[in-house]
Design a protein around this motif. Structure first.
Motif, PDB file in Angstrom:
ATOM      1  N   GLU A 207     -30.806  -1.914 -29.220  1.00 38.13           N
ATOM      2  CA  GLU A 207     -31.477  -1.976 -27.859  1.00 38.13           C
ATOM      3  C   GLU A 207     -32.449  -3.076 -27.858  1.00 38.13           C
ATOM      4  O   GLU A 207     -33.240  -2.969 -28.533  1.00 38.13           O
ATOM      5  CB  GLU A 207     -32.022  -0.624 -27.357  1.00 38.13           C
ATOM      6  CG  GLU A 207     -31.086   0.510 -27.311  1.00 38.13           C
ATOM      7  CD  GLU A 207     -31.763   1.861 -26.970  1.00 38.13           C
ATOM      8  OE1 GLU A 207     -32.928   1.991 -26.460  1.00 38.13           O
ATOM      9  OE2 GLU A 207     -31.422   2.781 -27.574  1.00 38.13           O
ATOM     10  N   THR A 208     -32.183  -3.905 -26.813  1.00 32.83           N
ATOM     11  CA  THR A 208     -33.359  -4.740 -26.254  1.00 32.83           C
ATOM     12  C   THR A 208     -33.024  -5.630 -25.307  1.00 32.83           C
ATOM     13  O   THR A 208     -32.107  -5.360 -24.588  1.00 32.83           O
ATOM     14  CB  THR A 208     -33.088  -5.834 -27.487  1.00 32.83           C
ATOM     15  OG1 THR A 208     -34.117  -7.124 -27.182  1.00 32.83           O
ATOM     16  CG2 THR A 208     -31.738  -6.671 -27.557  1.00 32.83           C
ATOM     17  N   VAL A 209     -34.180  -6.266 -24.660  1.00 28.17           N
ATOM     18  CA  VAL A 209     -33.959  -6.727 -23.457  1.00 28.17           C
ATOM     19  C   VAL A 209     -34.401  -8.401 -23.656  1.00 28.17           C
ATOM     20  O   VAL A 209     -34.425  -9.031 -22.799  1.00 28.17           O
ATOM     21  CB  VAL A 209     -35.238  -6.263 -22.299  1.00 28.17           C
ATOM     22  CG1 VAL A 209     -34.392  -4.862 -21.699  1.00 28.17           C
ATOM     23  CG2 VAL A 209     -36.477  -6.239 -22.793  1.00 28.17           C
ATOM     24  N   ASP A 210     -34.252  -8.547 -24.904  1.00 25.04           N
ATOM     25  CA  ASP A 210     -34.188 -10.045 -25.207  1.00 25.04           C
ATOM     26  C   ASP A 210     -33.259 -10.826 -24.907  1.00 25.04           C
ATOM     27  O   ASP A 210     -32.097 -10.642 -25.280  1.00 25.04           O
ATOM     28  CB  ASP A 210     -34.513  -9.947 -26.984  1.00 25.04           C
ATOM     29  CG  ASP A 210     -34.839 -11.546 -27.572  1.00 25.04           C
ATOM     30  OD1 ASP A 210     -34.762 -12.454 -26.788  1.00 25.04           O
ATOM     31  OD2 ASP A 210     -34.781 -11.545 -28.676  1.00 25.04           O
ATOM     32  N   PRO A 211     -33.429 -11.825 -24.091  1.00 28.02           N
ATOM     33  CA  PRO A 211     -32.395 -12.628 -23.168  1.00 28.02           C
ATOM     34  C   PRO A 211     -31.749 -13.475 -24.572  1.00 28.02           C
ATOM     35  O   PRO A 211     -30.667 -13.974 -24.102  1.00 28.02           O
ATOM     36  CB  PRO A 211     -33.095 -13.096 -22.351  1.00 28.02           C
ATOM     37  CG  PRO A 211     -34.412 -13.413 -22.539  1.00 28.02           C
ATOM     38  CD  PRO A 211     -34.738 -12.165 -23.506  1.00 28.02           C
ATOM     39  N   SER A 212     -32.270 -13.670 -25.412  1.00 28.90           N
ATOM     40  CA  SER A 212     -31.753 -14.684 -26.320  1.00 28.90           C
ATOM     41  C   SER A 212     -30.733 -14.093 -27.352  1.00 28.90           C
ATOM     42  O   SER A 212     -30.291 -14.618 -28.483  1.00 28.90           O
ATOM     43  CB  SER A 212     -32.985 -15.422 -27.360  1.00 28.90           C
ATOM     44  OG  SER A 212     -33.837 -14.684 -27.861  1.00 28.90           O
ATOM     45  N   VAL A 213     -30.494 -12.591 -27.349  1.00 29.74           N
ATOM     46  CA  VAL A 213     -29.708 -11.944 -28.292  1.00 29.74           C
ATOM     47  C   VAL A 213     -28.371 -11.700 -27.529  1.00 29.74           C
ATOM     48  O   VAL A 213     -28.474 -11.203 -26.502  1.00 29.74           O
ATOM     49  CB  VAL A 213     -30.143 -10.558 -28.685  1.00 29.74           C
ATOM     50  CG1 VAL A 213     -29.087  -9.946 -29.670  1.00 29.74           C
ATOM     51  CG2 VAL A 213     -31.524 -10.768 -29.490  1.00 29.74           C
ATOM     52  N   ASP A 214     -27.382 -12.216 -28.129  1.00 26.46           N
ATOM     53  CA  ASP A 214     -25.916 -12.082 -27.370  1.00 26.46           C
ATOM     54  C   ASP A 214     -25.325 -10.771 -27.596  1.00 26.46           C
ATOM     55  O   ASP A 214     -25.937  -9.825 -28.546  1.00 26.46           O
ATOM     56  CB  ASP A 214     -24.839 -13.046 -28.158  1.00 26.46           C
ATOM     57  CG  ASP A 214     -25.431 -14.535 -27.673  1.00 26.46           C
ATOM     58  OD1 ASP A 214     -26.014 -14.736 -26.692  1.00 26.46           O
ATOM     59  OD2 ASP A 214     -24.693 -15.421 -28.464  1.00 26.46           O
ATOM     60  N   LEU A 215     -24.329 -10.443 -26.719  1.00 26.82           N
ATOM     61  CA  LEU A 215     -23.671  -8.948 -27.344  1.00 26.82           C
ATOM     62  C   LEU A 215     -23.025  -8.923 -28.394  1.00 26.82           C
ATOM     63  O   LEU A 215     -22.700  -7.650 -29.144  1.00 26.82           O
ATOM     64  CB  LEU A 215     -22.752  -8.689 -25.939  1.00 26.82           C
ATOM     65  CG  LEU A 215     -23.402  -8.532 -24.516  1.00 26.82           C
ATOM     66  CD1 LEU A 215     -22.347  -8.614 -23.435  1.00 26.82           C
ATOM     67  CD2 LEU A 215     -24.331  -7.274 -24.399  1.00 26.82           C
ATOM     68  N   ASN A 216     -22.437 -10.325 -28.898  1.00 29.61           N
ATOM     69  CA  ASN A 216     -21.739  -9.987 -30.026  1.00 29.61           C
ATOM     70  C   ASN A 216     -22.321 -10.962 -30.810  1.00 29.61           C
ATOM     71  O   ASN A 216     -21.880 -12.531 -30.948  1.00 29.61           O
ATOM     72  CB  ASN A 216     -20.281 -10.364 -29.720  1.00 29.61           C
ATOM     73  CG  ASN A 216     -19.348 -10.554 -30.914  1.00 29.61           C
ATOM     74  OD1 ASN A 216     -19.896 -10.419 -32.184  1.00 29.61           O
ATOM     75  ND2 ASN A 216     -18.020 -10.974 -30.926  1.00 29.61           N
ATOM     76  N   HIS A 217     -23.696 -11.142 -31.365  1.00 34.16           N
ATOM     77  CA  HIS A 217     -24.432 -12.128 -32.116  1.00 34.16           C
ATOM     78  C   HIS A 217     -23.697 -12.456 -33.469  1.00 34.16           C
ATOM     79  O   HIS A 217     -23.727 -13.751 -33.651  1.00 34.16           O
ATOM     80  CB  HIS A 217     -25.813 -11.774 -31.941  1.00 34.16           C
ATOM     81  CG  HIS A 217     -26.682 -12.879 -31.965  1.00 34.16           C
ATOM     82  ND1 HIS A 217     -27.198 -13.416 -31.005  1.00 34.16           N
ATOM     83  CD2 HIS A 217     -27.237 -13.800 -33.094  1.00 34.16           C
ATOM     84  CE1 HIS A 217     -28.070 -14.557 -31.322  1.00 34.16           C
ATOM     85  NE2 HIS A 217     -27.899 -14.534 -32.455  1.00 34.16           N
ATOM     86  N   CYS A 218     -23.800 -11.781 -34.310  1.00 35.17           N
ATOM     87  CA  CYS A 218     -23.554 -12.066 -35.691  1.00 35.17           C
ATOM     88  C   CYS A 218     -22.845 -10.877 -36.461  1.00 35.17           C
ATOM     89  O   CYS A 218     -22.796  -9.730 -35.628  1.00 35.17           O
ATOM     90  CB  CYS A 218     -24.882 -12.337 -36.609  1.00 35.17           C
ATOM     91  SG  CYS A 218     -25.863 -11.123 -36.892  1.00 35.17           S
ATOM     92  N   THR A 219     -22.214 -11.175 -37.532  1.00 40.05           N
ATOM     93  CA  THR A 219     -21.665 -10.101 -38.312  1.00 40.05           C
ATOM     94  C   THR A 219     -22.194  -9.964 -39.632  1.00 40.05           C
ATOM     95  O   THR A 219     -22.380 -11.019 -40.497  1.00 40.05           O
ATOM     96  CB  THR A 219     -19.991 -10.309 -38.294  1.00 40.05           C
ATOM     97  OG1 THR A 219     -19.497 -10.469 -37.162  1.00 40.05           O
ATOM     98  CG2 THR A 219     -19.260  -9.224 -39.468  1.00 40.05           C
ATOM     99  N   LEU A 220     -22.348  -8.734 -40.066  1.00 37.52           N
ATOM    100  CA  LEU A 220     -22.846  -8.369 -41.495  1.00 37.52           C
ATOM    101  C   LEU A 220     -21.816  -7.496 -42.198  1.00 37.52           C
ATOM    102  O   LEU A 220     -21.345  -6.634 -41.785  1.00 37.52           O
ATOM    103  CB  LEU A 220     -24.074  -7.795 -41.460  1.00 37.52           C
ATOM    104  CG  LEU A 220     -24.636  -7.415 -42.814  1.00 37.52           C
ATOM    105  CD1 LEU A 220     -25.048  -8.439 -43.673  1.00 37.52           C
ATOM    106  CD2 LEU A 220     -25.929  -6.689 -42.602  1.00 37.52           C
ATOM    107  N   ASN A 221     -21.331  -8.397 -43.264  1.00 33.83           N
ATOM    108  CA  ASN A 221     -20.093  -7.601 -44.069  1.00 33.83           C
ATOM    109  C   ASN A 221     -20.402  -7.015 -45.059  1.00 33.83           C
ATOM    110  O   ASN A 221     -21.139  -7.637 -45.889  1.00 33.83           O
ATOM    111  CB  ASN A 221     -18.961  -8.791 -44.281  1.00 33.83           C
ATOM    112  CG  ASN A 221     -17.670  -7.970 -44.901  1.00 33.83           C
ATOM    113  OD1 ASN A 221     -18.036  -8.076 -46.187  1.00 33.83           O
ATOM    114  ND2 ASN A 221     -16.825  -7.712 -44.389  1.00 33.83           N
ATOM    115  N   VAL A 222     -20.168  -5.780 -45.317  1.00 33.83           N
ATOM    116  CA  VAL A 222     -20.478  -4.954 -46.660  1.00 33.83           C
ATOM    117  C   VAL A 222     -19.163  -4.852 -47.381  1.00 33.83           C
ATOM    118  O   VAL A 222     -18.268  -4.350 -46.849  1.00 33.83           O
ATOM    119  CB  VAL A 222     -21.050  -3.458 -46.123  1.00 33.83           C
ATOM    120  CG1 VAL A 222     -21.442  -2.757 -47.590  1.00 33.83           C
ATOM    121  CG2 VAL A 222     -22.194  -3.668 -45.338  1.00 33.83           C
ATOM    122  N   SER A 223     -19.281  -5.224 -48.593  1.00 25.35           N
ATOM    123  CA  SER A 223     -18.127  -5.170 -49.497  1.00 25.35           C
ATOM    124  C   SER A 223     -18.572  -4.941 -51.044  1.00 25.35           C
ATOM    125  O   SER A 223     -19.706  -4.936 -51.206  1.00 25.35           O
ATOM    126  CB  SER A 223     -17.226  -6.412 -49.642  1.00 25.35           C
ATOM    127  OG  SER A 223     -17.932  -7.519 -49.779  1.00 25.35           O
TER     128      SER A 223
END
Length: 177
Positions: free
Chosen positions: A105-121
């Protein structure tokens, strides 16, 4: 005690948030520059909505063993811990109906809805590996203040600080991971 920063001169103003009710609006005047500005005390309405939505999809104890990301409190929101799953954890801004699996949750306008991916393997020895990549976001994803380039995948470890827009996040591993 909480502190707010003057939007004009960046001076901190300290106040006791326990004296006010959630949802109450406060007006401050900066002692340094005289600027008046307001804030609202309390939690976002989205917080209840996301909790209700997440209660329908329980996280198993197996999924919880992969660690979490800690979204650090800043001017936009309060500290949040979001568990990670094996595979791709798509990180971004929470919005009802957004299909990503690791929203915050954020109202930070600089964060996208799909900003980055963190892969766990896991590697050949069975050790967990955490790999971060940017999803062509508008403001970029930074690891230790260095921006990830397009299609770059960077390994990160326990305690690594990464930034999405104006929001800082730390990778926190569980003791047995």
């Amino acid at each position: 005690m909480k502190r707010v920063r003057c939007p004009k001169c960046d001076t901190f103003i300290i106040f006791d948030e326990t004296k006010y009710e959630p949802g109450q609006s406060l007006v401050f005047q900066c002692n340094e520059c005289g600027k008046q500005f307001g804030i609202r005390i309390g939690v976002l309405k989205l917080r209840d909505t996301q909790k209700e939505e997440n209660s329908k999809t329980q996280i198993s104890s197996e999924e919880a063993e992969y660690g979490c990301i800690v979204v650090i409190e800043n001017v936009f929101h309060f500290k949040q811990e979001i568990p990670l799953r094996m595979g791709d954890n798509v990180i971004g801004k929470y919005q009802k109906g957004n299909p990503i699996n690791t929203p915050f949750e954020t109202v930070d306008p600089s964060v996208d809805l799909n900003h980055c991916t963190l892969n766990v393997s896991r590697n050949k020895r069975g050790e967990l590996i955490y790999t971060l990549s940017d999803n062509n976001s508008n403001t970029g994803t930074f690891v230790d203040n260095v921006e990830l380039q397009p299609r770059e995948r960077r390994r990160i470890e326990d305690g690594t600080l990464f930034t999405l827009g104006a929001t800082s996040i730390i990778l926190k591993l569980t003791p047995n991971s």
